[in-house]
Design an enzyme around this catalytic site. Structure first.
Site, PDB file in Angstrom:
ATOM      1  N   ASP A   1      14.291  10.592  -0.568  1.00 61.40           N
ATOM      2  CA  ASP A   1      15.513  10.594  -1.381  1.00 61.40           C
ATOM      3  C   ASP A   1      16.716  11.110  -0.600  1.00 61.40           C
ATOM      4  O   ASP A   1      17.738  11.479  -1.186  1.00 61.40           O
ATOM      5  CB  ASP A   1      15.322  11.484  -2.622  1.00 61.40           C
ATOM      6  CG  ASP A   1      14.807  10.694  -3.818  1.00 61.40           C
ATOM      7  OD1 ASP A   1      14.553   9.487  -3.656  1.00 61.40           O
ATOM      8  OD2 ASP A   1      14.642  11.283  -4.905  1.00 61.40           O
TER       9      ASP A   1
ATOM     10  N   ASP B   1       4.576  18.660  -0.424  1.00 58.86           N
ATOM     11  CA  ASP B   1       6.009  18.758  -0.183  1.00 58.86           C
ATOM     12  C   ASP B   1       6.269  18.655   1.310  1.00 58.86           C
ATOM     13  O   ASP B   1       5.356  18.794   2.133  1.00 58.86           O
ATOM     14  CB  ASP B   1       6.555  20.079  -0.728  1.00 58.86           C
ATOM     15  CG  ASP B   1       6.727  20.040  -2.249  1.00 58.86           C
ATOM     16  OD1 ASP B   1       6.625  18.941  -2.827  1.00 58.86           O
ATOM     17  OD2 ASP B   1       6.951  21.109  -2.847  1.00 58.86           O
TER      18      ASP B   1
ATOM     19  N   ASP C   1       7.422  20.534   3.554  1.00 62.64           N
ATOM     20  CA  ASP C   1       7.148  21.647   4.462  1.00 62.64           C
ATOM     21  C   ASP C   1       5.669  22.047   4.459  1.00 62.64           C
ATOM     22  O   ASP C   1       5.319  23.109   4.974  1.00 62.64           O
ATOM     23  CB  ASP C   1       8.006  22.861   4.095  1.00 62.64           C
ATOM     24  CG  ASP C   1       7.784  23.331   2.668  1.00 62.64           C
ATOM     25  OD1 ASP C   1       7.668  22.459   1.789  1.00 62.64           O
ATOM     26  OD2 ASP C   1       7.731  24.557   2.435  1.00 62.64           O
TER      27      ASP C   1
ATOM     28  N   ASP D   1       5.961  19.487 -12.274  1.00 57.80           N
ATOM     29  CA  ASP D   1       4.553  19.748 -11.966  1.00 57.80           C
ATOM     30  C   ASP D   1       3.866  20.507 -13.101  1.00 57.80           C
ATOM     31  O   ASP D   1       2.757  20.177 -13.521  1.00 57.80           O
ATOM     32  CB  ASP D   1       4.430  20.519 -10.654  1.00 57.80           C
ATOM     33  CG  ASP D   1       5.434  21.657 -10.538  1.00 57.80           C
ATOM     34  OD1 ASP D   1       6.100  21.995 -11.530  1.00 57.80           O
ATOM     35  OD2 ASP D   1       5.553  22.226  -9.431  1.00 57.80           O
TER      36      ASP D   1
END
Length: 534
Positions: free
Chosen positions: A136, A195, A197, A289
């Site tokens: 994105d 994610d 990271d 989530d």
């Protein structure tokens, strides 16, 4: 008590004489104090004591469950069916289910390579896995870098897909929802989410997916987070203490009692059928989530937390990033509770006790009451009580329960026990920010749907000079100040000074360190970007 009251009256007389305050005003003040302020303070104390007991019981129960699991070795492999998947001579790799690995990202210049490389190095038959990068990014340069990285791994033979969209509607939830619409996803049975990271070890799928394959009622397998930059500065070490407690106690106790806990949004594997049964991704809050987890849990699905599986990730290094993260993590659950409370009560596929657990333990005690009692009791009511000698603060509520709660929180990271005082002080300061966020979420006010991606450093510190890192994160002088923290700091300092001068209970010994902590955070003097080994 009588002596303190006499001192109070002397102050009133001196004040009236020094500033020429009429006796009538002094009389009115005494009446307001007697009829309004003192009763209000007593009510506040009672309410805070009740909330303290609620938080203490919640942590005591979770701690007991976690201890039981550890002492009796109640690992998931003993409770659920688990058997390693191996290639079959006759059907080959078909014994392995199709897995989609999703990596949502947004302008992740410093970490995109790490996450994509880790996903591509997962041990799983190459014809039974699809890696989906949902980008994105709004920065065209970063977008090009991510696309080139995906193409590089595609040339190496990895089944990787680079997907973008022309808007950011729904933020991460919107990206995940859009990612489910591609035709190739229909061939997949499970989704592993990371994610940008997060870097899973190569055996991540081999250790998690068998739980889903051999247990048809399990929807989610959640792994634990491990922090690669925990020792970067005092702020990250304190965060590590809180996060370790969250995983070792909160997630493990939820998994072991009701097979339910909040999905952490990453480092987990979902059964796609469970996602579909729960209604898919929803962007009505900033905790998509947790929203999905609650809906799936109410649908009767079970969750498994596997603490032995650890996935490398990164903690926020800057105060700005940490504040934004904590706002989202506090505001989102409160907003979700506002929207789902009645839905939870009406749920038909779960027992009364599970509904009670979700409402009381999961939402109220852990994500609303704990924030309010931390701030209002320890940073407002107790310091304010020094001005009201008529108000009684029981020692069990001021000393014993807070000490017990602190010790229970320290079990997650025993090696950092010597930092427990700093942990308490920073938690008290951050509770101001969290309380504000919870209030916004419950009322669905202005920043209820604010989503700011937590900025990561990745390998920046290793590959670039320290000066360039510092310059990247320089903040204009006036933007370093946080007014609310500074105001609370002044209030605490006045309370401590008044208590020190007048004697009585030595609350100033507790209030002064808090005042200093609020002041340091107020001027932005928290967090660093230079590793401890340099």
């Amino acid at each position: 008590m009588a002596t303190t009251g006499a001192v109070q009256r002397v102050y009133e007389i001196l004040f009236s004489v020094a500033f020429g305050v009429p006796d009538e005003v002094v009389f009115i003040w005494r009446k307001v104090r007697e009829v309004v302020l003192v009763p209000a303070m007593n009510i506040a104390v009672i309410m805070c004591l009740i909330m303290s007991v609620m938080v203490f019981i919640e942590k005591l129960v979770m701690g007991a469950v976690s201890l039981y699991v550890k002492v009796f070795h109640r690992k998931p492999e003993k409770i659920y069916k688990w058997e390693a998947l191996r290639e079959d001579v006759e059907i080959g790799t078909s014994v392995f289910p199709m897995v989609l690995v999703q990596i949502p990202m947004f302008n992740e210049k410093e970490v995109y390579k790490l996450s994509i490389e880790a996903a591509c190095n997962l041990t799983w038959p190459s014809d039974r896995v699809i890696i989906q990068v949902l980008d994105d990014s709004t920065d065209p340069v970063i977008k090009g870098l991510v696309r080139n990285e995906c193409e590089k791994w595609l040339r190496k033979g990895k089944n990787i897909r680079y997907e973008t969209r022309n808007n950011r509607n729904g933020y991460k939830a919107g990206a995940l929802k859009e990612g489910m619409k591609y035709n190739y996803v229909q061939a997949c049975d499970y989704i592993a989410m990371f994610d940008a990271d997060f870097q899973p070890s190569p055996d991540f799928l081999m250790r998690t997916v068998p739980f889903l394959v051999h247990n048809d009622d399990v929807a989610l397998v959640q792994a634990r987070w491990k922090f690669v930059n925990a020792r970067e500065c005092l702020m990250t070490r304190i965060q590590e203490m809180s996060m370790d407690y969250h995983f070792k106690v909160e997630q493990e106790s939820g998994s072991s009692t009701f097979a339910f806990f909040g999905f952490n949004g990453t480092a987990g594997v979902w059964r796609i059928k469970a996602i579909d049964d729960a209604g898919g991704w929803n962007d009505r809050t900033t905790v998509e989530d947790m929203d999905l987890a609650v809906r799936a849990g109410l649908g009767g699905w079970k969750f498994i937390y596997v603490g032995d599986i650890k996935v490398n990730s990164e903690l926020p290094s800057t105060l700005k990033a940490y504040r934004y993260q904590q706002h989202r993590w506090s505001c989102g659950p409160a907003n979700l509770f506002r929207k789902m409370a009645w839905e939870i009560i009406q749920a038909e596929k779960v027992s009364f006790w599970k509904k009670f657990y979700v409402i009381y333990n999961f939402f109220l005690a852990r994500r609303i009451i704990s924030h309010y009692v931390t701030f209002f009791f320890y940073s407002i009511v107790i310091p304010l009580a020094v001005f009201f000698p008529e108000v009684h603060l029981p020692k069990w509520g001021v000393v014993y329960i807070p000490t017990a709660i602190t010790l229970l929180n320290s079990v997650g990271t025993p090696r950092s026990f010597h930092l427990i005082i700093f942990w308490v002080l920073l938690e008290n300061v951050m509770s101001l920010h969290r309380c504000k966020a919870v209030f916004i979420g419950l009322l669905e006010a202005g920043r209820a749907n604010e989503w700011v991606v937590t900025e990561k450093l990745g390998d920046m510190l290793k590959t670039k000079p320290d000066t360039s890192v510092t310059n990247k994160f320089q903040i204009r002088f006036w933007k370093r100040f946080h007014v609310l923290e500074l105001v609370v700091s002044v209030f605490l300092l006045i309370s401590a000074s008044y208590n020190l001068i007048n004697g009585g209970d030595s609350y100033y010994m507790y209030i002064i360190p808090q005042a200093i902590s609020f002041f340091l955070v107020g001027i932005g003097y928290v967090g660093t970007f230079i590793p401890t080994d340099k």
